[in-house]
Enzyme design. Structure first.
Site, PDB file in Angstrom:
ATOM      1  N   ILE A 592       0.827  -1.193   0.002  1.00  0.00           N
ATOM      2  CA  ILE A 592       0.189   0.170   0.000  1.00  0.00           C
ATOM      3  C   ILE A 592       0.884   1.336  -0.027  1.00  0.00           C
ATOM      4  O   ILE A 592       0.221   2.389  -0.032  1.00  0.00           O
ATOM      5  CB  ILE A 592      -0.939   0.050   1.083  1.00  0.00           C
ATOM      6  CG1 ILE A 592      -0.312  -0.280   2.552  1.00  0.00           C
ATOM      7  CG2 ILE A 592      -2.150  -1.051   1.019  1.00  0.00           C
ATOM      8  CD1 ILE A 592      -1.130   0.009   3.832  1.00  0.00           C
ATOM      9  N   GLY A 593       2.070   1.004  -0.079  1.00  0.00           N
ATOM     10  CA  GLY A 593       3.137   2.276   0.023  1.00  0.00           C
ATOM     11  C   GLY A 593       4.369   1.982   0.059  1.00  0.00           C
ATOM     12  O   GLY A 593       4.804   1.045   0.576  1.00  0.00           O
ATOM     13  N   LYS A 594       5.233   2.983  -0.236  1.00  0.00           N
ATOM     14  CA  LYS A 594       6.685   2.770  -0.091  1.00  0.00           C
ATOM     15  C   LYS A 594       7.287   3.988   0.206  1.00  0.00           C
ATOM     16  O   LYS A 594       6.976   5.122   0.015  1.00  0.00           O
ATOM     17  CB  LYS A 594       7.282   2.401  -1.536  1.00  0.00           C
ATOM     18  CG  LYS A 594       7.066   1.047  -2.359  1.00  0.00           C
ATOM     19  CD  LYS A 594       7.579   0.957  -3.437  1.00  0.00           C
ATOM     20  CE  LYS A 594       7.309  -0.653  -3.991  1.00  0.00           C
ATOM     21  NZ  LYS A 594       7.703  -0.931  -5.227  1.00  0.00           N
ATOM     22  N   GLY A 595       8.228   3.643   1.553  1.00  0.00           N
ATOM     23  CA  GLY A 595       8.741   4.916   1.996  1.00  0.00           C
ATOM     24  C   GLY A 595      10.011   4.901   1.950  1.00  0.00           C
ATOM     25  O   GLY A 595      10.689   3.844   1.522  1.00  0.00           O
ATOM     26  N   ALA A 596      10.861   5.708   2.477  1.00  0.00           N
ATOM     27  CA  ALA A 596      12.354   5.704   2.470  1.00  0.00           C
ATOM     28  C   ALA A 596      12.863   4.642   3.142  1.00  0.00           C
ATOM     29  O   ALA A 596      14.015   4.113   2.523  1.00  0.00           O
ATOM     30  CB  ALA A 596      12.834   6.933   3.216  1.00  0.00           C
ATOM     31  N   HIS A 597      12.036   4.214   4.225  1.00  0.00           N
ATOM     32  CA  HIS A 597      13.019   2.920   4.856  1.00  0.00           C
ATOM     33  C   HIS A 597      12.231   1.569   4.421  1.00  0.00           C
ATOM     34  O   HIS A 597      12.755   0.696   5.044  1.00  0.00           O
ATOM     35  CB  HIS A 597      12.886   3.171   6.457  1.00  0.00           C
ATOM     36  CG  HIS A 597      13.760   4.434   6.748  1.00  0.00           C
ATOM     37  ND1 HIS A 597      15.079   4.677   6.561  1.00  0.00           N
ATOM     38  CD2 HIS A 597      13.304   5.689   7.390  1.00  0.00           C
ATOM     39  CE1 HIS A 597      15.576   5.596   6.977  1.00  0.00           C
ATOM     40  NE2 HIS A 597      14.572   6.346   7.409  1.00  0.00           N
ATOM     41  N   GLY A 598      11.221   1.673   3.570  1.00  0.00           N
ATOM     42  CA  GLY A 598      10.759   0.144   3.229  1.00  0.00           C
ATOM     43  C   GLY A 598       9.377   0.216   2.891  1.00  0.00           C
ATOM     44  O   GLY A 598       8.596   1.442   2.620  1.00  0.00           O
ATOM     45  N   ASP A 712      11.817  13.539  10.974  1.00  0.00           N
ATOM     46  CA  ASP A 712      11.412  13.382   9.425  1.00  0.00           C
ATOM     47  C   ASP A 712       9.967  13.441   9.577  1.00  0.00           C
ATOM     48  O   ASP A 712       8.894  12.743   8.792  1.00  0.00           O
ATOM     49  CB  ASP A 712      11.669  11.620   8.967  1.00  0.00           C
ATOM     50  CG  ASP A 712      11.391  11.776   7.435  1.00  0.00           C
ATOM     51  OD1 ASP A 712      11.558  12.959   6.777  1.00  0.00           O
ATOM     52  OD2 ASP A 712      11.707  10.831   6.590  1.00  0.00           O
TER      53      ASP A 712
END
Ligand code: NAG
Ligand code: NAG
Ligand code: NAG
Ligand code: NAG
Ligand code: NAG
Ligand code: NAG
Ligand code: NAG
Ligand code: NAG
Ligand code: NAG
Ligand code: NAG
Ligand code: NAG
Length: 870
Positions: A592-598, A712
Site C-alpha cells: 500500500i505504500g513505499k517509504g524511504a525506509h521500506g 522526518d
C-alpha cells in the site's frame, strides 16, 4: 509640463470611503485607471494607491523624477491578477516597467510603444497572450527586454532587433513561431539572447556572427533546421551555447575560431550525422560539453585531452567508433563521462584512472574489450560504474572496496570471471548491483546486505555456488528479500539453491525459479513454524536461534520466557505466521505504500483486524544491534492518541518487520495531494489535524524519557484514521535506521527535502527545534495545499504575507468560502503565524511543541460561530 486633472467619476469606482474632491496628476490618473482593471491585488497595494494624493510618487511600486513624473513602475511578485490597460501609454517618462511574476493576462497593449523612454521592460512569468506589438520599435532606448514564460505567439518582429542598445533579451518559453529575425546581427550590443522553448523554425541566421558581444545564446527546444552557422566562430565572448532539441544537420562548425570563452556547449538531440570537430579541443574554458543522440560518427578527438576544465562530457547515443582516447585521462576535472550506446571498441584506457574527480563513468552498450584497468578501481569518488553490455573480461580486484561512494555498479552482459571480492560488501552506499550474465564463480558475498540502501541485486546467469567447498549451496538469505530483488535475480546459476521446506503452506517464495536446498531439510525438521517463517523472511539458519532470542526480548514486556517458548512452538497459529499468510509472504499485491525506509503492506487478519506492515531494510553492525532492539522496545512502549501504535515487530540482522494499526484514510500527503479527486478538507478538519500532530510531537519531545526526536516529520508520515484523527508514524524508527556505520560517517542528512530545517541542510544535527521546523512546514502545507518540493513554501508564504498581509493569496482556494466566517479567518491567520514562527530561520526563536499546543488550543476557545446578522 505638469498638469492636473480632476476626476470625480473615478471617485466612485475606486472607493466609497473617499469623501473629498481630489486632484491627482495625470500619471497618477493613468495608474488608477490601470488599477481599476485588476481583479485581485494585495491590500498593501490598494491602501497605498490613494486617489486623494496629489501625485502617485509615494505609492507602492512607483518612483518619480523631480517633476513628479512616474519613471519606475515595479510591482514584481505582487500577486496581481488582471489586464494591463492601454492607459500605460500615458506614462511618457517611464524608464522601468517590471510587472513580472504576477497573473496578468490578455494582450500586451500597443500603447506601450508610446513610452519611448523605457529602458527596462519586464513582463515575464505572466499569462500574456497575443503578439509582440509592432509599436515596440519605438522603444529605441530599451536595453533590457524580458517576456519569458508567457503564452505569446506570432513571429518575433524584425523591428525589435533593430533597437540599437538592446543588451538582454529573454523571449524564451512562449509560443513564438516563424524564423529567428534574419537581422539578429543588428543586435550589436546584445550580451544575452534567450529564444529557447518556442516554435521557431527555419535556419539560424548567419548574421548572428555580428553580435560580437554575445555571451549567452539559448536556442534549444525549437524546430530549427539547417546547419550551425559558421559565423558562430566569430563570437569571441560566447560562453553558453545551447541548440539542443532541434533538427539541425550537417557538420558542427565550431572550434575553428576563437572559442576561448566557451563554458557550456549543448548540442544534443539534433541530427548532425557528422564527426566531432577536433578543434573543440582548443576551447580551453569548456566545463560542459554534451552532444547526445545526434547521430555523430567517427571517433572521439584526442584533442579533448586539452580541455582541462571539462567536468561534464556526454556523447552518448551516437554512432561513435574507434577507441576511447587515452588523452581523456588528462582532463583532470572530469566528473561525468558518458559515452554509452556507441560503437566504441578496444580497451578502457588505463589513463582514465587519473581522473580523480570522476563520479559517473558510463560506458555501457559499446564493444569494449579487455579488463577494467586497476587504476579505475582506485578512483575513490566513483559513484556510478556502468559498463554493462560490452565484451569486458577479467576478475574484480579487492581494490573494489576503495570505491566507498559506489552506488550503482552494473557489469552485466560481459565476460567477467573469478570470485567477487568479499570487500564489495563493505561499500555501504551500494544501491544497485548487477552482475547478471558473466562467468563469476564462488560465493556471493553475504555481507552485501550491509548496504542499507541496496535495492537491486541481480546475479543471474553466472556460476556462483554455495559455501566453498560444498558444490551446491544456498543463496545468502539476507540477499533474497531486498526490495527490488527476487530469487529470479539469481536465476541461471546451476549450483545455487534456495533454503526452504517443500512441505507446508509456505512455498519457496511462491516461485519455482530455483531448486530448494534439500540437503539441509533434515536439520530443519525439528524446527517450529516460526523458524520456518523467519527463514522465509530471509534469515540464515544459524541466525534463527539468535532471532528467536530477539523475539523474546520484545515479548518480555507481556510474557514470561517460558510462555514465549510455548508460543514459538505453537508455530502455525503464531502472529507472524498469520501475517505472512495474510500477505502471501509479502506479495506485491498487498503493497500500500513505499517509504524511504521500506515497503508497507496491508494485512487483513480477520474481520475488523486490519494492520499495516512495514518491511525495513537496514544495515547494522553487531554492537549497534542490541541497542537498536532496546530502542525499538522503548518506542514500542510509547502510547499516545496521536502516535501510530506499534503492535508488533520482528527483527533480523539486516531486515525487519513492524506492524501497526491500519489507518483508513491513508496519509495526510495522500489526502492533500491525491491526483484525482482530493477531498475538500474543511477548515475544522485541518485544524484538528494540526493540533493532533502538535499533541503527538509534544508528547514525544516533552513526555517521553528519553525524549524522542522524530527527524522526518512530513505529511507522508502523518496517518489519518477513519475519524481523520492524525497519528504520527515512524517516530524513533528513522533515527534508529540512521545509526548504521555508513550514515554516521557520511554526509547523509536525514529528513526530506522541503521539510529539512535550514540548520540541518549541511549537518546531521538532530534536535527538537528541527522537528518544530518540519511541523511548521506541514502547517503551511495544510493551509496552502502546496507541496514544499514544488516551491520554497516557507519563503513564498512569508514574502507574500509580509508584502501583502492578505491571507487570500496564500490559503488553499477551496477554503475561501469558509473565510466569510471571521472566526475561521482569524484561526487561519493564527495558525499561519504559528507556522511562520515554527519555520523561523533561527532555531532558538522557534516555539517548543508545548507552546504550540497551547497556542493552538487557545485559538479553539473561540470556536467558529454563525456570523451575526443585522
Ligand atoms: C488617503 O489619503 C487621505 C488624505 O491624505 C486620508 O484621509 C485617507 O485616509 C487615505 N485613505 C487611505 C485608504 O489610506
Ligand atoms: C523591481 O523591484 C525588485 C525588488 O522589489 C527588484 O529586485 C527588481 O530589480 C526591480 N526591477 C527592475 C526592472 O528594476
Ligand atoms: C499612443 O499610441 C497609440 C497606439 O500606438 C497611438 O495611436 C497614439 O497616437 C499614441 N498617442 C500619442 C499621444 O502619441
Ligand atoms: C504562427 O502562428 C500564428 C498563430 O499563432 C499563425 O497564424 C501563423 O500562420 C504562424 N506562422 C508560421 C510561420 O507558422
Ligand atoms: C556583419 O556586419 C558587417 C559590417 O557591418 C556587414 O558587412 C555584414 O554583411 C554583416 N554580416 C551579416 C551576415 O549580416
Ligand atoms: C523539445 O522541444 C519541444 C518544444 O519545441 C518541447 O515541447 C519538448 O519537450 C522538447 N523535448 C525535450 C526532450 O526536451
Ligand atoms: C538525419 O539526417 C540524414 C541526412 O543527413 C537523413 O537521411 C535522416 O533521415 C535524418 N534523420 C532524421 C531523424 O531526421
Ligand atoms: C545518421 O546519419 C547517416 C549519414 O551519416 C544517415 O544515413 C542516417 O539516416 C542517420 N540516421 C538517423 C537515425 O538519422
Ligand atoms: C588549435 O589551435 C592550434 C594552435 O592555436 C592550431 O594550430 C590548431 O589548428 C587548432 N586546431 C583546430 C582544429 O582548429
Ligand atoms: C565487436 O567486436 C568484435 C570483435 O572485435 C566483432 O566481431 C563484433 O562484430 C563487434 N560488434 C559490434 C556490434 O560492433
Ligand atoms: C543505475 O544505472 C541504471 C542505468 O544503467 C539506471 O537505470 C538506474 O536507475 C541506476 N540506479 C541508480 C540507483 O542510480
Amino acid at each position: 509640463m505638469k498638469f492636473f486633472l480632476c476626476h470625480f467619476l473615478l471617485l466612485f469606482s475606486f472607493s466609497a470611503s473617499l469623501h473629498a474632491v481630489f486632484c491627482l496628476n495625470s500619471d497618477g490618473v493613468a495608474l488608477l485607471s490601470l488599477f481599476r482593471q485588476w481583479t485581485s491585488m494585495p491590500s498593501s497595494l490598494s491602501s497605498s494607491w490613494n486617489s486623494s494624493d496629489s501625485t502617485p510618487c509615494k505609492w507602492v511600486g512607483i518612483e518619480c523624477d523631480s517633476k513628479n513624473n512616474v519613471v519606475s513602475f515595479n510591482l514584481t511578485g505582487y500577486a496581481i491578477s488582471g489586464q494591463l490597460g492601454p492607459e500605460i501609454g500615458h506614462l511618457r517618462q517611464l524608464e522601468t516597467i517590471d510587472l513580472s511574476t504576477n497573473d496578468f493576462f490578455g494582450n500586451i497593449p500597443e500603447e506601450l510603444g508610446n513610452c519611448s523612454a523605457l529602458k527596462n521592460f519586464d513582463l515575464s512569468s505572466n499569462r500574456f497572450t497575443g503578439q509582440i506589438p509592432g509599436n515596440f520599435k519605438y522603444l529605441q532606448n530599451l536595453g533590457f527586454l524580458s517576456l519569458f514564460s508567457n503564452s505569446l505567439d506570432g513571429e518575433i518582429p524584425e523591428s525589435l532587433f533593430r533597437i540599437p542598445g538592446l543588451q538582454v533579451v529573454y523571449l524564451n518559453d512562449n509560443n513564438f513561431n516563424g524564423s529567428i529575425p534574419r537581422n539578429v546581427g543588428d543586435l550589436s550590443e546584445v550580451v544575452t539572447l534567450w529564444l529557447n522553448g518556442n516554435r521557431l523554425s527555419n535556419t539560424i541566421p548567419e548574421s548572428i556572427g555580428n553580435c560580437s558581444k554575445l555571451q549567452e545564446l539559448y536556442l534549444n527546444d525549437n524546430n530549427l533546421v539547417g546547419v550551425l552557422p559558421e559565423s558562430l566562430n566569430n563570437l569571441e565572448n560566447l560562453a553558453y551555447l545551447d541548440v539542443s532539441n532541434n533538427s539541425l544537420i550537417g557538420s558542427i562548425r565550431l572550434g575553428s575560431g576563437n572559442c576561448k570563452n566557451f563554458d557550456t556547449l549543448v548540442l544534443s538531440f539534433n541530427n548532425f550525422s557528422a564527426e566531432i570537430p577536433p578543434g573543440l579541443g582548443n576551447c580551453s574554458s569548456l566545463t560542459t560539453l554534451a552532444i547526445v543522440g545526434s547521430n555523430l560518427t567517427g571517433t572521439i578527438p584526442s584533442s579533448f585531452g586539452l580541455l582541462d576544465k571539462l567536468s561534464y562530457l556526454d556523447l552518448c547515443e551516437n554512432h561513435l567508433s574507434g577507441k576511447i582516447p587515452p588523452e581523456l585521462g588528462q582532463c583532470k576535472s572530469l566528473e561525468t563521462l558518458r559515452l554509452y550506446t556507441n560503437q566504441l571498441e578496444g580497451k578502457i584506457p588505463n589513463e582514465l584512472g587519473m581522473l580523480s574527480n570522476l563520479q559517473d563513468l558510463e560506458l555501457f552498450s559499446n564493444n569494449l574489450t579487455g579488463e577494467i584497468p586497476l587504476s579505475i578501481w582506485k578512483i575513490s569518488r566513483l559513484e556510478n560504474l556502468l559498463v554493462y553490455s560490452n565484451s569486458l573480461s577479467g576478475e574484480l580486484p579487492s581494490e573494489l572496496s576503495q570505491l566507498t561512494y559506489l552506488k550503482n555498479i552494473s557489469l552485466y552482459n560481459n565476460q567477467f570471471s573469478g570470485v567477487i571480492p568479499q570487500s564489495l560488501g563493505i561499500n555501504s552506499s551500494l544501491v544497485q548491483v548487477e552482475f547478471t550474465n558473466n562467468k563469476f564463480t564462488g560465493e556471493i558475498p553475504p555481507n552485501l546486505c550491509f548496504g542499507k540502501q541496496l535495492r537491486v541485486l541481480n546475479m543471474g546467469l553466472n556460476q556462483f555456488h554455495g559455501r566453498i567447498p560444498s558444490d551446491v549451496g544456498p543463496i545468502p538469505e539476507s540477499l533474497i528479500k531486498l526490495p527490488d530483488s527476487s530469487p529470479s535475480s539469481f536465476l541461471g546459476n546451476p549450483s545455487l539453491c534456495v533454503n526452504c521446506l517443500s512441505s507446508g503452506s509456505l512455498t519457496c517464495f511462491g516461485n519455482s525459479y530455483l531448486k530448494p536446498c534439500y540437503h539441509h531439510s533434515s536439520g530443519l525438521r525439528g524446527l517450529s513454524r516460526i523458524a520456518i517463517v523467519l527463514i522465509v523472511l530471509g534469515a540464515s539458519l544459524s541466525l534463527v536461534f539468535v532471532l528467536l532470542g530477539l523475539v523474546c526480548l520484545f515479548l518480555l514486556q507481556r510474557r514470561s520466557k517460558q510462555e514465549l517458548e510455548i508460543s514459538a512452538e505453537e508455530g502455525p497459529s503464531s502472529l507472524l505466521n498469520k501475517v505472512m499468510k495474510a500477505t502471501e509472504n509479502l506479495n506485491d499485491r498487498y503493497v500500500i505504500g513505499k517509504g524511504a525506509h521500506g515497503v508497507v503492506y496491508k494485512a487483513l487478519l480477520g474481520p475488523n483486524k486490519v494492520f499495516a506492515l512495514k518491511k525495513l531494510v537496514f544495515g547494522g553492525h553487531k554492537a549497534g544491534r542490541m541497542s537498536m532492539i532496546r530502542e525499538i522496545e522503548t518506542v514500542g512502549k510509547v502510547r499516545h492518541r496521536n502516535l501510530v501504535r506499534l503492535e508488533e515487530f520482528w527483527l533480523r540482522k539486516d531486515c525487519g518487520l513492524v506492524m501497526y494499526r491500519y489507518m483508513e484514510n491513508g496519509s495526510l500527503h495522500d489526502v492533500l495531494h491525491a491526483t484525482n479527486q482530493s477531498p475538500i478538507l474543511e477548515w475544522n478538519v485541518r485544524y484538528k489535524i494540526a493540533i493532533g500532530i502538535a499533541h503527538g510531537l509534544a508528547y514525544l519531545h516533552h513526555d517521553c524519557d528519553p525524549a524522542i526526536v522524530h527527524r522526518d516529520i512530513k505529511p507522508q508520515n502523518i496517518l489519518l484514521d477513519s475519524e481523520m484523527e492524525p497519528h504520527i508514524s515512524d517516530f524513533g524508527i528513522a533515527k534508529l535506521l540512521d545509526q548504521s556505520p555508513s550514515s554516521t560517517s557520511s554526509i547523509f542528512v536525514p529528513g526530506t527535502v522541503g521539510y529539512i530545517a535550514p540548520e540541518n541542510a549541511f549537518t546531521t544535527k538532530k534536535s527538537r527545534e528541527s522537528d518544530v521546523y518540519s511541523y511548521g512546514v506541514v502547517l503551511l502545507e495544510l493551509i496552502t495545499r502546496r507541496k514544499p518540493m514544488d516551491i520554497d513554501i516557507v519563503g513564498w508564504v512569508s514574502s507574500v504575507w509580509s508584502n501583502t498581509k492578505e491571507i487570500n493569496h496564500i490559503v488553499d482556494s477551496s477554503l475561501k468560502e469558509e473565510f466569510l466566517d471571521s472566526n475561521i479567518r482569524e484561526q487561519v491567520i493564527g495558525l499561519l503565524s504559528v507556522a511562520l514562527e515554527c519555520t523561523n530561520k533561527e532555531p532558538n526563536n522557534r516555539p517548543d511543541m508545548r507552546q504550540v499546543v497551547k497556542r493552538l488550543s487557545n485559538m479553539n476557545m473561540n470556536p467558529p460561530t454563525t456570523s451575526k446578522c443585522s
